[in-house]
Design an enzyme around this catalytic site. Structure first.
Site, PDB file in Angstrom:
ATOM      1  N   GLU A 629      -7.603   1.450  13.726  1.00 13.02           N
ATOM      2  CA  GLU A 629      -8.083   0.164  14.094  1.00 13.02           C
ATOM      3  C   GLU A 629      -9.424   0.405  15.018  1.00 13.02           C
ATOM      4  OE1 GLU A 629      -4.979  -2.087  15.921  1.00 13.02           O
ATOM      5  OE2 GLU A 629      -3.703  -2.131  14.337  1.00 13.02           O
ATOM      6  N   ASN A 681      -7.032   4.331   9.426  1.00 10.20           N
ATOM      7  CA  ASN A 681      -6.315   3.324   9.274  1.00 10.20           C
ATOM      8  C   ASN A 681      -6.694   1.978  10.043  1.00 10.20           C
ATOM      9  OD1 ASN A 681      -3.589   2.403   8.186  1.00 10.20           O
ATOM     10  ND2 ASN A 681      -3.044   2.101  10.414  1.00 10.20           N
ATOM     11  N   HIS A 718      -0.779  -6.440   6.883  1.00 13.62           N
ATOM     12  CA  HIS A 718      -0.081  -7.393   7.590  1.00 13.62           C
ATOM     13  C   HIS A 718      -0.618  -8.757   7.130  1.00 13.62           C
ATOM     14  CE1 HIS A 718       1.693  -4.461  10.279  1.00 13.62           C
ATOM     15  NE2 HIS A 718       0.236  -4.082  10.710  1.00 13.62           N
ATOM     16  N   GLU A 747       1.319  -0.346   6.552  1.00 12.09           N
ATOM     17  CA  GLU A 747       2.230  -1.132   7.462  1.00 12.09           C
ATOM     18  C   GLU A 747       2.678  -2.741   6.979  1.00 12.09           C
ATOM     19  OE1 GLU A 747       0.304  -1.492  11.450  1.00 12.09           O
ATOM     20  OE2 GLU A 747      -0.598   0.617  11.304  1.00 12.09           O
ATOM     21  N   ASP A 749       3.967  -5.922   5.844  1.00 12.28           N
ATOM     22  CA  ASP A 749       4.744  -7.247   6.362  1.00 12.28           C
ATOM     23  C   ASP A 749       4.075  -8.291   5.659  1.00 12.28           C
ATOM     24  OD1 ASP A 749       3.116  -7.932   8.627  1.00 12.28           O
ATOM     25  OD2 ASP A 749       4.006  -6.270   9.707  1.00 12.28           O
TER      26      ASP A 749
END
Length: 876
Positions: A629, A681, A718, A747, A749
Site C-alpha cells: 500500500e 501489493n 477488497h 486479500e 473479500d
C-alpha cells in the site's frame, strides 16, 4: 438579527429543556440554543433524534465548540447559526457524522457572532468517518460524507464549510454560496498535507458559487499543502463568480456544466487568481472536463485545462473564456484528447464566443480510460438564433500565446455552419497560434456538412462499456458425463491436476482463533480442508515481528508456519514494509518521523528487518509482499503523465528515505533469499481504466525495467459485489503478463450490504468470476480470501467472505466448488482424448491452454473442440 418571535421560541425551548421535555418532532418553527463561550475541551453536544415537519423551520444556534449530531428526518427547513471556531456536524472525537438520509429540507448556514465576535472560523466542519476519498474513484459513496446528499444548502455571507483532515469527500445535493462565504479544505493550517473535495450537483439542479473557494490562510495566502477541489456531479449547471478562488485540488466535471463567470477584467487589473486559481502542483490541470461534460464561461481559468468532453466559451452566446492566471506569470495550457470538442456561437462580427490561452494548445492521444485513441478533437461553430453574419465577417475563435504543440502530429477537425460558405485561417506567428474563420459567402457551403469518416475512431465515439467477455465455456462449462465429484473441498479439485494454482486464506490472528494450537477446531478444519495456501492476518507484520528495535519475536509466526507444514499448505509472507502497524519505536503513527531518524538510519532499520525475517523463514515462506500500500489514493497524475504515479505522502518510509525505499526493500529481500517470489501489493488497482490501476502498473514496470528483483503485483480485491467487472479484471492481469510479471489476488473479500438471498447470490457470482480469471491466466497462480468467516472479517457487517458466522459455507463457497469442478473436468477432458479418431469430425472451437478462444491456430499448444464432442490437443 433574530426577531421577537424567534426570541419567544427560544424561551419556550429553554423551558422545555428545564422541564425535561425532549424536542424530537416539531410541526412549528422551533429554536435550539446551544450558545456558550466554551473551549475545545468542553464541547457542547446535541444528538437527540429530530424530525422537522414540512413547512416548519428548526433554528439552531451553536456554541463556540459544538458537536451537532442528531439523526434528522422530515421535509422542513434547517437554519444553522454557527457560533465560532468549530461546529461539527458530527462528533469531533471519532470523526463520525449522523444519518440525515430521511431529511430532505433546505439548509441555510449563517455565521453567529453573538457568542464570540473574534473567531477565525464561523461555519460547519464535515467529518468522513476516517475514510479517504480519491476524485478518480468512480463509485465513491462508501468513502464520502453523504450528510447533505438530499438537501439544497445555502452558505450565507460570512459562513464557511471546512473538513476534517485526510482525503475528505463531501457530497451535497445542491450548494449555493453567497459572496463573502468560504469553502475551505481542512479547517486550519498544519504541517501534514490534506485534500478536501466537495461533490456537488447530484440533485441535477443549477446553482451559483459566489463565495471564495480556497484553503485556509498561511502567511497571508492560501496554504499550498491544504488542497480543496470541486467534483461536479449531475446534469445541472454550476456557475463560479468569485475573483480570488484557489481551487488547488482542481475542478473535475464528471457530468453537466460548469461556468467560470468571474469578472476577468477586474481580475486582470488587480492581479487576482480568477475563477479557479491554479492547481497545487503547477504541472497539473486545474480543470478536468470528462466525456459528456462541459466547461464554459466568460471569466478566467487560472491553470491548465484537461479536455475529454466539451469546452464551450462564453455564456448565453457571448464572451471570451480566458486561460490565464493574473496573479502569476505562469502559462495556462489547454490539453485536448481524442473525441473532445470546442464549441463557439456566432451572432455577428462583434458578438460571438472565443477562447484565449496564455499557454499552448496540446494534444494527448490518451483516452479517459488511459487507452490510446485517434479521433481528432473538433472545433464546432454554430449560428445563434438571431445571427446577423455578413459576408466578410471574421471571427477569431482561438488564441494561444504559446502556440500549438506537436503541430505536425495532429490538427483540429473544424465543423462550420453549412448555411454559409467559410474560409478557415490557422496562423502560427511569433509562437502564437490563432484560429479564425471568415464568412466568404451567404450561400450554403460544404464545411461540416459531411462526416469525416477517415478520421473517426469508433472506440472514441461509443459509450464506455466493458469489453465483451471471452468465451470461457472451454474451461468452466458443465461437462456431460464427468466423473469429477461434486461438493469436494476446494483444494481437492486442484490436487486432481498437475498445476501450480493455489487457493489461499488469511489465517485469523491468534487472539481471534488460536488456529495452530487447535487444528481440530471447526475453523482450523475449514482452513486446512479447503486451502493449500495461507497467509498470516497479522503475525508477520513488523509490529508483531520486531516490537522493539532488533528485538525479534517469531513465536506466533513460527507456529503458523508449522501449522501450514502439518496441513501441507504453502505460506506467503505479509508484509515486510508498510506504513501501518509499525511499532512505535519506528514511528508513533507510521506517518511522521517523530523519532528523528536520518535516511541512512531508517534504511538500515528496514534492511535489518527484511533480512532477518526472510532468512528466518527461508523456503518455508514461498513469497513475500515486500512493500504494501505505497500508492496514494489520488492518482490524477497519470492523466498528464501516462507513466506516472504518486506515492503515499503520509508514510514515514517515503518521508525519510524517499521513493527508492521500494527499490531497496526488494533488493534486500532478494539478497536474503534469491529463491522466493517478491510482490508489490496494493488495493483499488483491480480494474482497467482506473487511474490507480494504471499507476500500480507504471510503478511495477519502472521497477522491472530498472532491474529491481520484482516477480509480480498483488491486487488486494477488497471489493463490493455491486461494483465488479470481470473483463476489466482480466485485462489488468493480462497486461502484467505482457511485461513478464505475475498478477495475483491477495486479500479477497466481496462486501454486500445485507444478507438476503439475492445479495448472497450476487456475491457468489463475483467470487466465481474472480476464480475464473485466476484459473485461466498463467501469470495468476494464486487467489487468497482475506478471512475465514464473517464473524471476524475485518470488514465487519459486510458478510464478505466464504463462511458465515457459524462457519457454514455460503453460496459463494458453493460457487467456488462448482467453478473448480468444471475447470478440473474440462482440463481432464482436454488432456484425456489424445488418439481419439476425429477423421470425420469438424473443428468447432479452438483455445489456448488458458482457455482463451482463438480465431486462428496459434503457436504452442492448441485445445481443439470437435463436432463429435471430443477435445484434442494440437501442437502448432
Amino acid at each position: 438579527m433574530l426577531n421577537m418571535q424567534i426570541m419567544k421560541k427560544q424561551l419556550l425551548t429553554i423551558l422545555m429543556f428545564a422541564l425535561g421535555v425532549s424536542a424530537q418532532v416539531w410541526a412549528d418553527d422551533k429554536l435550539i440554543d446551544l450558545c456558550e463561550k466554551n473551549t475545545s475541551s468542553t464541547y457542547k453536544e446535541y444528538g437527540t433524534a429530530t424530525t422537522i415537519a414540512a413547512g416548519s423551520t428548526l433554528t439552531v444556534r451553536t456554541a463556540r465548540y459544538t458537536d451537532f449530531y442528531p439523526t434528522l428526518s422530515g421535509k422542513g427547513n434547517l437554519e444553522l447559526y454557527c457560533g465560532g471556531e468549530r461546529t461539527y456536524l458530527g462528533k469531533h472525537s471519532d470523526k463520525s457524522y449522523p444519518n440525515w438520509t430521511n431529511f430532505t429540507g433546505h439548509v441555510d448556514i449563517y455565521p453567529y457572532k453573538a457568542v464570540e465576535g473574534n473567531c477565525g472560523f464561523y461555519g460547519a466542519v464535515m467529518n468522513t468517518n476516517g475514510k479517504s476519498y480519491s476524485p478518480e474513484d468512480a463509485n465513491p459513496t462508501s468513502k464520502i460524507n453523504v450528510l447533505f446528499n438530499n438537501n439544497k444548502v445555502v452558505l450565507h455571507e460570512g459562513a464557511a464549510f471546512a473538513t476534517e483532515k485526510s482525503a475528505a469527500g463531501i457530497r451535497i445535493g445542491e450548494l449555493n454560496t453567497e459572496a463573502g462565504s468560504r469553502m475551505y479544505g481542512y479547517y486550519k493550517s498544519q504541517s501534514a498535507t490534506s485534500t478536501a473535495y466537495y461533490l456537488l450537483g447530484c440533485l441535477h439542479t443549477d446553482a451559483t458559487l459566489a463565495g471564495r473557494i480556497a484553503s485556509v490562510e498561511k502567511n497571508g495566502a492560501p496554504d499550498a499543502t491544504q488542497a480543496v477541489g470541486i467534483v461536479k456531479e449531475g446534469k445541472g449547471t454550476y456557475t463560479l463568480t468569485a475573483n480570488d478562488n484557489q481551487i488547488s485540488g482542481a475542478i473535475r466535471i464528471n457530468e453537466g456544466k460548469v461556468l467560470i463567470n468571474n469578472d476577468a477584467a477586474t481580475a486582470r487589473k488587480k492581479k487576482y487568481t480568477g475563477g479557479t486559481g491554479s492547481a497545487g502542483n503547477a504541472s497539473m490541470p486545474v480543470a478536468y472536463v470528462f466525456k459528456g461534460a462541459t466547461l464554459g464561461g466568460n471569466g478566467n481559468i487560472g491553470g491548465h485545462v484537461d479536455l475529454y468532453g466539451s469546452l464551450m466559451p462564453g455564456d448565453e452566446g457571448q464572451g471570451t473564456l480566458y486561460l490565464a492566471n493574473y496573479a502569476t506569470s505562469a502559462a495556462c495550457h489547454l490539453i485536448v484528447h481524442p473525441g473532445s470538442s470546442m464549441h463557439f456561437s456566432l451572432t455577428d462580427a462583434s458578438a460571438y464566443t472565443s477562447m484565449e490561452a496564455s499557454g499552448s494548445i496540446q494534444f494527448s492521444s490518451m483516452l479517459q480510460d488511459f487507452t490510446e485513441g485517434k479521433t481528432q478533437p473538433q472545433v464546432v461553430a454554430t449560428l445563434s438564433e438571431n445571427q446577423q453574419v455578413k459576408e466578410g465577417d471574421t471571427f477569431t475563435l482561438i488564441k494561444a500565446a504559446k502556440g500549438r504543440q506537436n503541430a505536425a502530429d495532429w490538427k483540429f477537425k473544424i465543423v462550420l455552419p453549412e448555411q454559409l460558405t467559410w474560409d478557415v485561417n490557422e496562423a502560427e506567428e511569433n509562437g502564437q497560434y490563432v484560429l479564425s474563420v471568415t464568412c466568404t459567402s451567404l450561400n450554403q457551403g460544404s464545411q461540416g456538412g459531411e462526416d469525416d469518416k477517415d478520421n473517426v475512431d469508433d472506440k472514441d465515439n461509443v459509450d464506455d462499456k466493458d469489453e465483451e467477455d471471452e468465451d470461457d465455456s472451454a474451461m468452466f462449462g458443465e461437462v456431460a458425463g464427468t466423473t469429477v465429484q461434486k461438493g469436494m473441498f476446494l483444494r481437492k479439485y486442484l490436487e486432481m491436476l498437475d498445476t501450480d494454482k493455489r487457493i489461499g486464506v488469511a489465517v485469523p490472528s491468534t487472539w481471534t482463533y488460536n488456529v495452530p494450537a487447535s487444528p481440530s477446531s471447526t475453523v482450523s478444519k475449514n482452513i486446512s480442508n479447503n486451502f493449500n495456501l495461507c497467509v498470516a492476518e497479522n503475525e508477520m507484520k513488523i509490529d508483531q515481528i520486531e516490537p522493539s528495535q532488533n528485538g525479534f519475536n517469531f513465536g506466533a509466526a513460527n507456529d503458523l508456519v508449522q501449522y501450514a507444514q502439518n496441513q501441507r499448505m504453502a505460506v506467503r509472507g505479509h508484509t515486510l514494509v508498510w506504513h501501518q502497524q509499525v511499532p512505535e519505536w519506528i514511528s508513533k503513527d507510521g506517518k511522521n518521523n517523530d523519532k528523528k531518524w536520518t535516511r541512512e538510519q531508517l534504511l538500515e532499520i528496514m534492511k535489518n528487518h527484511i533480512t532477518k525475517c526472510v532468512k528466518q523463514f527461508g523456503s518455508k515462506v514461498m513469497e513475500w509482499d515486500v512493500v504494501n500500500e505505497t500508492l496514494d489514493d489520488d492518482q490524477s497524475i497519470v492523466r498528464t503523465n501516462p507513466n506516472g504515479y504518486q506515492l503515499r505522502k503520509e508514510s514515514v518510509w517515503v518521508k525519510v528515505i524517499g521513493e527508492d525505499f521500494i527499490d531497496s526493500a526488494f533488493v534486500y529481500a532478494h539478497r536474503a533469499n534469491p529463491n522466493i517470489k517478491l510482490y508489490l501489493n496494493d488495493y483499488d488497482c483491480e480494474f482497467s481504466g482506473v487511474a490507480k490501476t494504471t499507476a500500480l502498473y507504471n510503478l511495477a514496470k519502472r521497477l522491472k525495467d530498472k532491474g529491481v528483483p520484482i516477480d509480480g503485483v498483488g491486487l488486494q480485491c477488497h471489493l463490493k459485489a455491486n461494483n465488479f467487472s470481470k473483463p476489466k479484471l482480466n485485462q489488468t492481469v493480462k497486461r502484467y503478463a505482457e511485461i513478464g510479471l505475475n498478477c495475483i489476488f491477495t486479500e479477497i473479500d466481496i462486501a454486500i450490504t445485507g444478507n438476503s438471498s439475492s445479495e448472497l447470490t450476487k456475491q457468489a457470482e463475483v467470487f466465481s468470476q474472480i476464480a475464473q480469471v485466476w484459473l485461466k491466466n498463467d501469470n495468476c497462480p494464486h487467489m487468497v480470501v482475506w478471512g475465514i468467516n464473517d464473524k471476524f472479517s475485518w470488514v465487519s457487517g459486510s458478510h464478505a467472505v466464504l463462511f458465515d458466522e457459524n462457519n457454514t459455507g455460503k453460496p459463494a463457497y458453493k460457487a467456488l466448488q462448482t467453478t473448480l469442478r468444471n475447470y478440473v473436468a474440462n482440463m481432464k477432458q482436454q488432456t484425456s482424448v489424445e488418439g481419439v479418431d476425429n477423421a470425420n469430425a469438424a473443428e468447432v472451437g479452438r483455445y489456448n491452454l488458458s482457455g482463451l478462444r482463438l480465431t486462428a491456430p496459434a503457436h504452442g499448444v492448441n485445445i481443439v473442440r470437435m463436432s463429435n464432442g471430443t477435445v484434442k490437443k494440437v501442437m502448432k
